[in-house]
Design an enzyme around this catalytic site. Structure first.
Site, short mmCIF file in Angstrom:
data_model
loop_
_atom_site.label_atom_id
_atom_site.label_comp_id
_atom_site.label_asym_id
_atom_site.label_seq_id
_atom_site.Cartn_x
_atom_site.Cartn_y
_atom_site.Cartn_z
N ILE A 94 68.68 77.19 -11.94
CA ILE A 94 68.44 77.99 -10.74
C ILE A 94 69.24 77.47 -9.55
O ILE A 94 69.16 78.03 -8.46
CB ILE A 94 66.94 78.02 -10.38
CG1 ILE A 94 66.39 76.60 -10.21
CG2 ILE A 94 66.15 78.79 -11.41
CD1 ILE A 94 64.93 76.57 -9.78
N GLY A 95 70.00 76.40 -9.75
CA GLY A 95 70.81 75.89 -8.65
C GLY A 95 71.64 74.70 -9.10
O GLY A 95 71.26 73.96 -10.00
N GLY A 116 73.91 71.52 -7.19
CA GLY A 116 74.28 70.87 -5.94
C GLY A 116 75.23 69.72 -6.17
O GLY A 116 75.68 69.47 -7.30
N GLY A 117 75.53 69.01 -5.09
CA GLY A 117 76.48 67.91 -5.18
C GLY A 117 75.99 66.78 -6.05
O GLY A 117 76.79 66.01 -6.58
N PHE A 118 74.67 66.64 -6.19
CA PHE A 118 74.16 65.51 -6.96
C PHE A 118 73.43 65.91 -8.22
O PHE A 118 72.82 65.07 -8.87
CB PHE A 118 73.21 64.68 -6.08
CG PHE A 118 73.95 63.79 -5.13
CD1 PHE A 118 74.60 62.66 -5.58
CD2 PHE A 118 74.02 64.11 -3.80
CE1 PHE A 118 75.28 61.85 -4.71
CE2 PHE A 118 74.70 63.30 -2.92
CZ PHE A 118 75.34 62.17 -3.37
N GLY A 119 73.44 67.16 -8.59
CA GLY A 119 72.78 67.49 -9.83
C GLY A 119 72.50 68.96 -9.99
O GLY A 119 72.82 69.79 -9.14
N VAL A 177 69.58 71.98 -10.93
CA VAL A 177 68.16 72.26 -10.81
C VAL A 177 67.77 73.31 -11.84
O VAL A 177 68.41 74.37 -11.94
CB VAL A 177 67.80 72.75 -9.39
CG1 VAL A 177 66.29 72.96 -9.27
CG2 VAL A 177 68.26 71.74 -8.35
N LYS A 232 65.04 68.74 -10.92
CA LYS A 232 66.40 68.39 -10.52
C LYS A 232 66.88 67.24 -11.40
O LYS A 232 66.29 66.17 -11.42
CB LYS A 232 66.43 67.98 -9.05
CG LYS A 232 67.81 67.58 -8.55
CD LYS A 232 67.73 67.19 -7.07
CE LYS A 232 69.09 66.78 -6.52
NZ LYS A 232 69.01 66.37 -5.11
N ASP A 291 71.68 66.57 5.95
CA ASP A 291 72.35 67.65 5.22
C ASP A 291 71.62 68.98 5.43
O ASP A 291 71.34 69.71 4.48
CB ASP A 291 72.43 67.32 3.72
CG ASP A 291 73.57 68.09 3.02
OD1 ASP A 291 74.43 68.63 3.72
OD2 ASP A 291 73.55 68.15 1.78
#
Length: 674
Positions: A349-350, A352-355, A357, A372, A469
């Protein structure tokens, strides 16, 4: 025809009387088959309503299923009521229990209360709010709310909208013969009866042992009060109890309630005390003796099994580090593996820069969660980022922040488990290609929600939290279209009154304050800058930086151009079709520019931002400003220029050296200086 209408009216009148009687008068001498709504741990056991057992950190609530009409037509005061119930508290056999229970009148059966001293009724963010419309009488066995430490409590209090009692006394009753005040122990494992009576002018609370003492003539608590401003027209009656570090079993054995009269007495012959919950110490001794006896015979086999188990345990799990000891619930990797369908791509579902989700469904409870999975080529870096998010978000609790349920560290896998937020990110809604358009009312509510969350981080929690952020993709929208700020992987914490020691530049291009490129030090002001850019993005429906050749690349430049040409509203998102409150829109645009001022000292604090948004204070740009067309536009432009907001005072992303771009992406994370 007239006769028919008359007959129908009479029928409706008697039906309403029947329904009102059914919801305003009931007697339960036992709860089997009762019309009760159960929540949390609460259950019916042996005819008794069991709110909690002696497990730690549980909450149980029970309400009469039907709403009760609590306002009278002939009086401004709330309608009178009376209730009589019998309860029994069984503490732990090792020490005093906790934390008690409360009788409550609430406009809803869905309470967002915490456990422990909050009794499952309220939480730190809404405790004492007049919007709660709560009346409660607490039977508290551990005092300590708003005090430095827990200690022996045993008191009864009358509370309005929260945990602070407006009147309380140690648990006792007046002996009918001598009128002497006799102490009563709420936790002596014997049933106790209680009466709560309100006549429209005062609340009386009375307790006595059950069934040996009838209702004392003199109440323990008598408080003159008008509840008409507290209670809504319709309320739910019920009970709530909780445990925490200490625990007791909380039972309601019988209950009667009545409006405009005295509650019916309970039938003593039908109500029985709960048998004492025996300690298992004698059984444990027998078990230990048997284990010892058999261990002599099976010593070598047991030793071999222990060796194998220990070896597999060491191979399977990593040793807990210091930072892991104070963290929230630790999930098993296998449970998260199953919940996310083996981390299937269909559940993503998403990203991001670190992983990545994933959406998951926990088999044990059926609850939906967001998992996550942190990915990093640098294992140490990933672990530090993982620790940062647990340390910060793991202990934060606010309605406008994403709630961290728990975590998992398995081999090289680092996982965080959050509440599932169904409507996704603000970024996806603003730029949706599915035809979905956020209304201005929804956008303004989201703006206020993010501000409330940042105020909590900056001013209201035990430490200062710098998010570092803030951006539209890190604002999630829940089922009720409320904003919840998440992704605390870059967050930094420090004590109030101190300065941040962060010395590295991180964040997302377009939201990074200009002073970060010079000093590398994050502060409340850098969060405020990013929040200001977010305001402009929400109002204009455009990203802070775009790369379309026929449009201004920088959002702030676009808004400044509109100010120079005389109408700031030309920058507004065209998808709104001019359906918005003009003064609110001007406020958001002006506040966005002020928050993103190049000089940190010129930016407002989040406390000031909240006051501007709530119209408690007027933004300097709009102070004493009339609403006459062109004159108003000229005044706004001149005031923007006077505040340094309509010339080269706004430093946008276009002024950031390109050599720094790599250091300011969301992938640049460094734990040093925390």
């Amino acid at each position: 025809m007239a006769k028919t209408l008359c007959s129908l009216g009479i029928l409706l009148f008697f039906c309403s009387l029947f329904l009102k009687s059914e919801t305003s008068h009931f007697v339960y001498n036992g709860f089997n088959g009762s019309n009760i709504v159960l929540d949390g741990y609460a259950r019916i056991k042996d005819k008794a309503l069991k709110l909690t057992d002696r497990s730690k950190n549980v909450i149980g609530r029970a309400f009469y299923r039907s709403q009760i009409p609590m306002s009278g037509n002939s009086s401004p005061n709330a309608i009178s009521f009376s209730t009589h119930f019998v309860f029994q508290i069984v503490p732990s056999d090792t020490n005093r229990g906790g934390y008690g229970f409360a009788f409550i009148l609430s406009p809803s059966t869905q309470l967002s209360g915490d456990g422990g001293q909050f009794l499952g009724v309220v939480n730190p963010s809404n405790d004492g709010n007049s919007s709660n419309h709560l009346f409660m009488v607490e039977f508290d066995t551990v005092s300590g709310h708003n005090q430095k430490s827990d200690r022996y409590g045993n008191h009864i209090g009358i509370n309005i909208n929260g945990l602070n009692s407006i009147y309380s006394e140690s648990a006792s009753y007046y002996n009918g013969l001598t009128q002497r005040k006799e102490d009563i122990d709420l936790e002596d494992e014997n049933p106790i009866q209680a009466w709560i009576d309100y006549d429209g002018l005062a609340v009386n609370v009375t307790v006595a042992p059950f069934p040996t003492i009838s209702k004392p003539i003199k109440p323990l608590l008598s408080l003159p009060i008008n509840l008409s401003k507290v209670m809504k027209d319709f309320m739910f009656a019920g009970f709530s109890a909780s445990t925490g570090k200490r625990a007791s079993s909380h039972y309601i054995l019988g209950w009667s309630f009545k409006l405009n009269g005295i509650a019916d007495p309970l039938d003593v012959s039908q109500i029985s005390a709960i048998p004492a919950e025996k300690s298992s110490s004698s059984q444990n001794k027998l078990k230990r003796a048997l284990i010892t006896t058999f261990s002599v015979v099976l010593f070598l086999l047991v030793l071999a099994l222990i060796s194998i188990f220990t070896y597999r345990k060491v191979m399977k799990f990593e040793v807990l580090e210091d930072w892991e000891l104070d963290c929230p619930h630790r999930f098993q990797y296998k449970d998260l593996y199953v919940a996310t369908k083996r981390f299937n791509e269909s559940e993503i579902i998403g990203v991001g820069g670190f992983g990545t989700v994933y959406k998951g469904v926990l088999q044990a409870t059926g609850a939906q969660v967001a998992v996550k999975k942190i990915t990093s080529n640098d294992t140490l870096k990933g672990t530090r980022e993982f620790a940062a998010e647990i340390e910060s978000l793991g202990r934060l609790r606010h309605k406008n922040l994403v709630n961290l349920q728990g975590w998992c560290k398995y081999k090289r896998n680092l996982l965080l488990v959050y509440d599932y937020v169904p409507n996704g990110s603000l970024h996806s809604l603003l730029y949706s290609s599915m035809g979905t358009v956020l209304s201005w009312e929804q956008r303004f509510n989201i703006i206020k929600g993010v501000a409330s969350g940042l105020l909590y981080l900056h001013e209201e929690w035990e430490k200062v939290v710098i998010h570092r952020d803030v951006k539209s993709s890190n604002v999630l929208i829940d089922r009720d279209m409320n904003a919840r700020l998440g992704d605390f992987g870059l967050a930094r914490l420090y004590d109030h009154g101190q300065n941040s020691h962060t010395t590295n530049v991180v964040g997302t291009i377009g939201y990074i304050a200009p002073e970060l490129t010079r000093t590398g030090k994050a502060s409340k002001g850098t969060d405020v800058f990013a929040y200001g850019i977010l305001l402009l993005e929400i109002a204009c429906g455009r990203a802070p930086v775009t790369y379309e050749p026929d449009r201004n690349a920088i959002l702030v430049d676009r808004i400044l151009d509109c100010i120079q040409t005389g109408n700031i509203l030309n920058a507004v998102d065209s998808k709104l079709n001019s359906t918005y409150a003009i003064e609110e829109m001007e406020l958001v645009l002006g506040l966005g520019l002020l928050c993103s001022h190049r000089k940190p000292e010129s930016r407002p604090t989040m406390k000031e931002v909240i006051r501007y948004l709530n119209r408690d204070e007027i933004l300097p740009v709009f102070d004493k400003l009339n609403s006459v067309g062109s004159k108003r536009a000229d005044l706004i432009r001149s005031r923007f220029m006077a505040l340094g907001l309509a010339d080269d005072s706004i430093v946008t992303t276009s002024s950031i050296p390109s050599s720094s771009a790599g250091e300011m992406s969301t992938s640049s994370f460094e734990i040093s200086g925390r």
